[in-house]
Design an enzyme around this catalytic site. Structure first.
Site, PDB file in Angstrom:
ATOM      1  N   VAL A  99       0.960   9.049  -2.868  1.00  0.00           N
ATOM      2  CA  VAL A  99       1.652   8.944  -4.163  1.00  0.00           C
ATOM      3  C   VAL A  99       1.497  10.207  -5.001  1.00  0.00           C
ATOM      4  O   VAL A  99       2.130  10.323  -6.062  1.00  0.00           O
ATOM      5  CB  VAL A  99       1.147   7.724  -4.949  1.00  0.00           C
ATOM      6  CG1 VAL A  99       1.496   6.438  -4.221  1.00  0.00           C
ATOM      7  CG2 VAL A  99      -0.363   7.815  -5.199  1.00  0.00           C
ATOM      8  N   ASP A 144       1.788   5.082   0.274  1.00  0.00           N
ATOM      9  CA  ASP A 144       1.247   6.279   0.901  1.00  0.00           C
ATOM     10  C   ASP A 144       1.547   7.526   0.075  1.00  0.00           C
ATOM     11  O   ASP A 144       2.638   7.663  -0.496  1.00  0.00           O
ATOM     12  CB  ASP A 144       1.850   6.419   2.311  1.00  0.00           C
ATOM     13  CG  ASP A 144       1.301   7.606   3.072  1.00  0.00           C
ATOM     14  OD1 ASP A 144       0.103   7.571   3.402  1.00  0.00           O
ATOM     15  OD2 ASP A 144       2.058   8.564   3.323  1.00  0.00           O
ATOM     16  N   ASP A 201      -7.782   7.285   7.848  1.00  0.00           N
ATOM     17  CA  ASP A 201      -7.766   8.746   7.738  1.00  0.00           C
ATOM     18  C   ASP A 201      -9.177   9.320   7.701  1.00  0.00           C
ATOM     19  O   ASP A 201      -9.491  10.287   8.403  1.00  0.00           O
ATOM     20  CB  ASP A 201      -7.017   9.169   6.471  1.00  0.00           C
ATOM     21  CG  ASP A 201      -5.519   9.019   6.604  1.00  0.00           C
ATOM     22  OD1 ASP A 201      -4.987   9.284   7.695  1.00  0.00           O
ATOM     23  OD2 ASP A 201      -4.863   8.621   5.621  1.00  0.00           O
ATOM     24  N   ARG A 207       0.881  -1.151   0.000  1.00  0.00           N
ATOM     25  CA  ARG A 207       0.000   0.000   0.000  1.00  0.00           C
ATOM     26  C   ARG A 207       0.927   1.210   0.000  1.00  0.00           C
ATOM     27  O   ARG A 207       1.759   1.371   0.899  1.00  0.00           O
ATOM     28  CB  ARG A 207      -0.916  -0.003   1.220  1.00  0.00           C
ATOM     29  CG  ARG A 207      -1.912   1.191   1.236  1.00  0.00           C
ATOM     30  CD  ARG A 207      -1.390   2.351   2.046  1.00  0.00           C
ATOM     31  NE  ARG A 207      -2.349   3.437   2.147  1.00  0.00           N
ATOM     32  CZ  ARG A 207      -2.110   4.591   2.739  1.00  0.00           C
ATOM     33  NH1 ARG A 207      -0.910   4.817   3.306  1.00  0.00           N
ATOM     34  NH2 ARG A 207      -3.020   5.541   2.788  1.00  0.00           N
ATOM     35  N   GLU A 217      -2.259   5.497  -2.775  1.00  0.00           N
ATOM     36  CA  GLU A 217      -3.201   6.459  -2.215  1.00  0.00           C
ATOM     37  C   GLU A 217      -3.036   7.791  -2.945  1.00  0.00           C
ATOM     38  O   GLU A 217      -2.146   8.575  -2.639  1.00  0.00           O
ATOM     39  CB  GLU A 217      -2.942   6.652  -0.712  1.00  0.00           C
ATOM     40  CG  GLU A 217      -3.888   7.658  -0.074  1.00  0.00           C
ATOM     41  CD  GLU A 217      -3.287   8.364   1.138  1.00  0.00           C
ATOM     42  OE1 GLU A 217      -4.053   8.802   2.002  1.00  0.00           O
ATOM     43  OE2 GLU A 217      -2.049   8.499   1.199  1.00  0.00           O
TER      44      GLU A 217
END
Length: 913
Positions: free
Chosen positions: A694, A692, A800, A690, A717
């Site tokens: 990007v 973070d 988030d 995953r 993301e």
């Protein structure tokens, strides 16, 4: 002198004018020169001194006569998607009733569309500007209540209105004896979700108490006064009875101003989508050995081609040698500008008595054979330029031996978007489609796999990347998508009946079918929330839930960031090789990953590549010196981050200002990151990533990292804001999902992305009872899942947006509608930990079971059957029907027999019997 066959052109002219005649067929290679001469019988001769590349132009013409009969080595149609501004009027008319009858307020609009009046009323004793719903008798037919404060009433097209003079109206009847003081409204365009107000405020018609003759009290209502509100100075429009009292006169002795009515118009503009096309054909002229490029478009008006040529892969614009087309001018010694010729002018000469003129414009360009490409953009006016995916249109001039004469269709949009469509190959493993031969599934799928390999090799090779346009590469990616979907369908439908264990073993797809995107049947669980670090032993706590997560049907679990971090949550990493975090130790992490592997669940590591916190200060006291095994200095930090005095290059994305942004253009940085990712794969056993934030760096660097670490599954993301107007989400979110698509495309499809677009649209659709938002203009899902489903990871909440942060929390009480949507639709669905271990657990488990039972995957087909105000419905793979929303829906009755499988608050799901 040569003779060219122009029979197709002649036949076209004869069809449109039977008396059309040709005087000469002799031609020579020079500019078009013809002179029509009248015939006695009313027809005409057309003396063609030259017909160099002439085509039978018209409203629906595509190819020239010459281009149909000679070798064409390039032919392509670009679909231009743009918007035009349409001007119109909103009309407001008040008609007083006669003999005590109701009064009427009529609101109209003369722009085509699906218009809705969003309105409410204010009562005499109300304070402020709050809206209330009007009484039932005041609501026109078709009105729908919006919560407890407004009404939405559709405007109806008047039956007497022509297509050219469209008029939509709605009329509201109300009694002069009511307690209503004002009617407030805005106009809504249902097609695009746009709202029309008056100078940023609601339209308002004030219906005030009026003074009656011979009374000393205010409130006896013989009439209404219409006073200036946001509508402007309505007093100019009022037709008053004689006897208006001047300001300051005693009102008790004055008769009321009886208003007979008013009418007012307000200008509005509406942006409407317009589809045009550009057709480009290139052939080799046998006489001059030059390339002839023919360009035609159906754009109307003065269309200018801003163009140049290039000699190599750098695509550097040059000005070609003469001859140039007519109406060509030099622009700043850098390019040429050619005004295209109107199609209808040529037809007017060729077909003098034809009633139907062609439309659009065209141009013919003669280019030297040593040139490699033709570059152009289209200019409609000083403010409107049409480009291809934000870049110049590029037409390769490589000769007939290097490009097939195949017409490829595509879509290009001025300033951004391109979605190209390529026909599926008609040959599989040497067998032409349509041949009456029985081909085994194995041979057929082998052919598909070979085609995919060839396409991947074609797009990956360095030489082909230089020669292929970006649009062609996108076409290949979409072609791979189609072939992969076909292969999955065959794979799933051809499994023989064995024992349960054997079937489960057979169901396992090849792990490296598509790098970074899994098998297509993944269901992802986010295995933590924002508070998971608080105990300091999250890895051990989650280990107790491994068997449960597997039994629920999850195939992938996403774990929190593993590295040491300034913030306890892990998103401000320091020493990347230190895996002792607030979630637990490195050894505990290894045990957890191994436990998931033992039950067949893949594990994603949450890696933060955009930024990294330094451990030491430089001589200026700035924290930009890193420690640990990757002891980078300030060269690893981008130069345009003002807080950390980096000496690297400028950032390739958006800066994250809380920590030094890493410069991925540095070779040593990329090599270190690739080595670290490979170490995590081997040391911990992660199956994928995953990624973070990007948005902070170019997707091309992600491609390098994916190529090196070879993840089974990867998702980035890419989170930015959707489009809003007056605080309300716009219906069309194509620009938002295009930005996510662009990032995925930059990774060469090696990673997917969270479908933030779909989450945002679900927020408005479910929270505001606007389920029409869940279909785009092409009746496809409006998020990333509608354009590139195999790369879309759908979700409704994460650490988030929800948890204790709550930055963008999903509408309360609507969560199961959201899961009913993403767990039945294509894409890869992700379930949030907090939702799974809550009172939603059993419903989510049932949805996952249904998805697996019906073998819904990331490329499943979807047919949207209803998208209205209060209900959305779709059929997936012709096996599952679903609806969400309070409105009524039942799947269509036909050959399929539907059985209700699941039902919850405002959602239902059916399966075929």
């Amino acid at each position: 002198m040569s003779t060219v066959c122009i029979e197709p052109l002649f036949q076209r002219c004869r069809r449109e004018n039977p008396r059309f005649r040709l005087k000469s067929l002799a031609t020579k290679p020079s500019s078009l020169n013809y002179s029509p001469k009248p015939l006695r019988n009313g027809g005409s001769f057309c003396n063609f001194k030259s017909l160099h590349g002439v085509r039978p132009l018209g409203a629906a013409s595509i190819d020239t006569a010459l281009f149909e009969t000679t070798d064409v080595f390039f032919k392509e149609t670009f679909i231009l998607k743009r918007t035009e501004v349409v001007e119109g009027k909103i009309s407001i008319r008040l008609d007083p009733g006669k003999n005590g009858e109701n009064w009427q307020l009529t609101v109209g609009c003369n722009i085509p569309g699906s218009w809705v009046l969003h309105w409410g009323v204010s009562y005499i004793d109300d304070v402020g500007s709050e809206w209330d719903q009007p009484p039932l008798e005041m609501r026109p037919p078709g009105s729908v209540a919006i919560k407890d404060y407004a009404i939405e009433t559709p405007l109806k097209k008047l039956s007497s209105a022509s297509e050219r003079d469209t008029l939509h109206e709605v009329t509201i009847d109300f009694s002069p004896n009511s307690e209503i003081a004002a009617i407030r409204f805005v106009l809504k365009d249902e097609d695009y979700g746009a709202w029309y107000q008056h100078r940023g405020r609601d339209f308002e018609v004030l219906l005030m108490d009026y003074l009656c003759e011979g009374t000393n009290t205010v409130g006896a209502k013989e009439g209404f006064g219409i006073w200036p509100g946001p509508l402007g100075q309505l007093s100019n429009m009022l037709l008053k009875a004689e006897g208006s009292h001047p300001k300051g006169q005693d009102s008790s002795s004055v008769s009321g101003d009886l208003i007979t009515g008013f009418y007012e118009e307000h200008s509005i503009v509406k942006e409407v989508p317009v589809d045009n096309s550009v057709n480009v054909s290139v052939k080799k002229c046998p006489e001059t050995a030059r390339n002839l490029l023919y360009l035609e478009t159906d754009l109307i008006g003065d269309v200018v081609v801003h163009w140049g040529v290039c000699r190599d892969d750098s695509k550097t614009w040059e000005i070609p040698a003469a001859p140039h087309p007519p109406e060509t001018k030099l622009f700043k010694k850098k390019a040429l500008r050619t005004l295209l010729q109107e199609t209808k002018k040529l037809l007017r000469y060729l077909v003098l008595q034809s009633k139907e003129d062609g439309h659009g414009s065209w141009g013919l360009f003669t280019l030297d054979e040593e040139l490699e490409g033709f570059l152009f953009v289209l200019k409609l006016n000083e403010n409107t330029w049409l480009r291809c995916m934000g870049n110049d249109f590029y037409i390769p001039l490589l000769g007939s031996s290097s490009l097939p004469a195949q017409s490829r269709q595509g879509q290009s949009e001025g300033w951004g978007k391109s979605e190209r469509v390529v026909s599926v190959p008609t040959e599989i493993s040497g067998k032409t489609a349509g041949e009456n031969e029985i081909v085994s599934d194995a041979a057929y799928t082998d052919g598909i796999i070979n085609d995919i390999r060839n396409l991947v090799s074609d797009i990956s090779s360095e030489k082909r990347q230089k020669t292929k346009t970006k649009q062609a590469q996108e076409s290949i990616l979409q072609e791979i998508e189609k072939l992969a979907a076909e292969a999955y369908s065959i794979f799933r439908s051809s499994i023989p009946t064995f024992s349960e264990d054997a079937v489960l073993e057979t169901l396992k797809p090849p792990e490296k079918l598509t790098s970074g995107t899994g098998s297509g049947f993944e269901i992802l669980c986010q295995g933590f929330n924002w508070e998971s670090n608080k105990s300091g032993r999250w890895y051990m706590e989650l280990s107790k839930k491994v068997a449960e997560l597997s039994s629920l049907g999850f195939t992938v679990v996403w774990l929190p960031p593993p590295t040491a971090s300034v913030s306890p949550e892990g998103y401000m990493p320091t020493d990347l090789y230190n895996l002792n975090s607030r979630y637990g130790s490195s050894d505990e992490l290894k045990v957890l990953v191994k436990s998931f592997h033992e039950v067949g669940v893949k594990v994603l590591g949450d890696v933060v590549l955009n930024h990294r916190c330094a451990q030491y200060q430089n001589q200026n006291g700035i924290w930009n010196i890193f420690g640990g095994r990757l002891n980078w200095d300030d060269r690893a930090i981008v130069a345009d981050d003002p807080h950390f005095q980096g000496r690297g290059n400028k950032s390739s994305g958006d800066n994250f200002h809380a920590a030094p942004n890493i410069d991925h253009s540095q070779d040593f940085v990329r090599e270190d990151i690739k080595e670290w990712l490979c170490w995590l794969r081997k040391e911990i056993g992660y199956d994928g990533w995953r990624l973070d934030f990007v948005r902070g760096f170019w997707g091309g660097y992600v491609k390098d990292y994916m190529d090196a670490s070879e993840p089974y599954f990867a998702v980035g993301e890419y989170w930015d804001s959707l489009s809003y107007t007056y605080g309300e989400m716009d219906h069309n979110q194509d620009a938002h999902r295009q930005r996510i698509i662009d990032w995925i495309n930059a990774t060469n499809g090696a990673a997917g992305a969270f479908d933030v677009t779909t989450k945002g649209i679900l927020h408005s659709a479910l929270g505001r009872c606007e389920y029409w938002r869940l279909s785009d203009q092409k009746r496809k899902p409006p998020g990333v899942v509608g354009w590139w489903p195999s790369r879309a990871v759908t979700f409704i909440e994460n650490h988030d947006t929800g948890s204790t942060q709550g930055h963008w929390r999903f509408p309360g009480g609507k969560e199961m509608q959201g899961y009913a949507y993403i767990l039945t639709h294509p894409g890869t669905p992700a379930v949030f930990f907090d939702h799974l271990f809550s009172h939603y657990r059993s419903e989510i488990a049932s949805l996952i079971s249904l998805r697996n039972r019906n073998e819904i995957h990331c490329r499943s087909t979807i047919q949207i059957t209803m998208a209205e105000r209060d209900v959305y419905a779709a059929i997936i793979d012709e096996k599952v029907a679903m609806k969400i929303g309070p409105g009524y829906y039942e799947p269509p009755k036909g050959q399929q027999r539907w059985t209700l499988a699941l039902e919850g608050k405002d959602y239902k799901i059916w399966e075929t019997s």
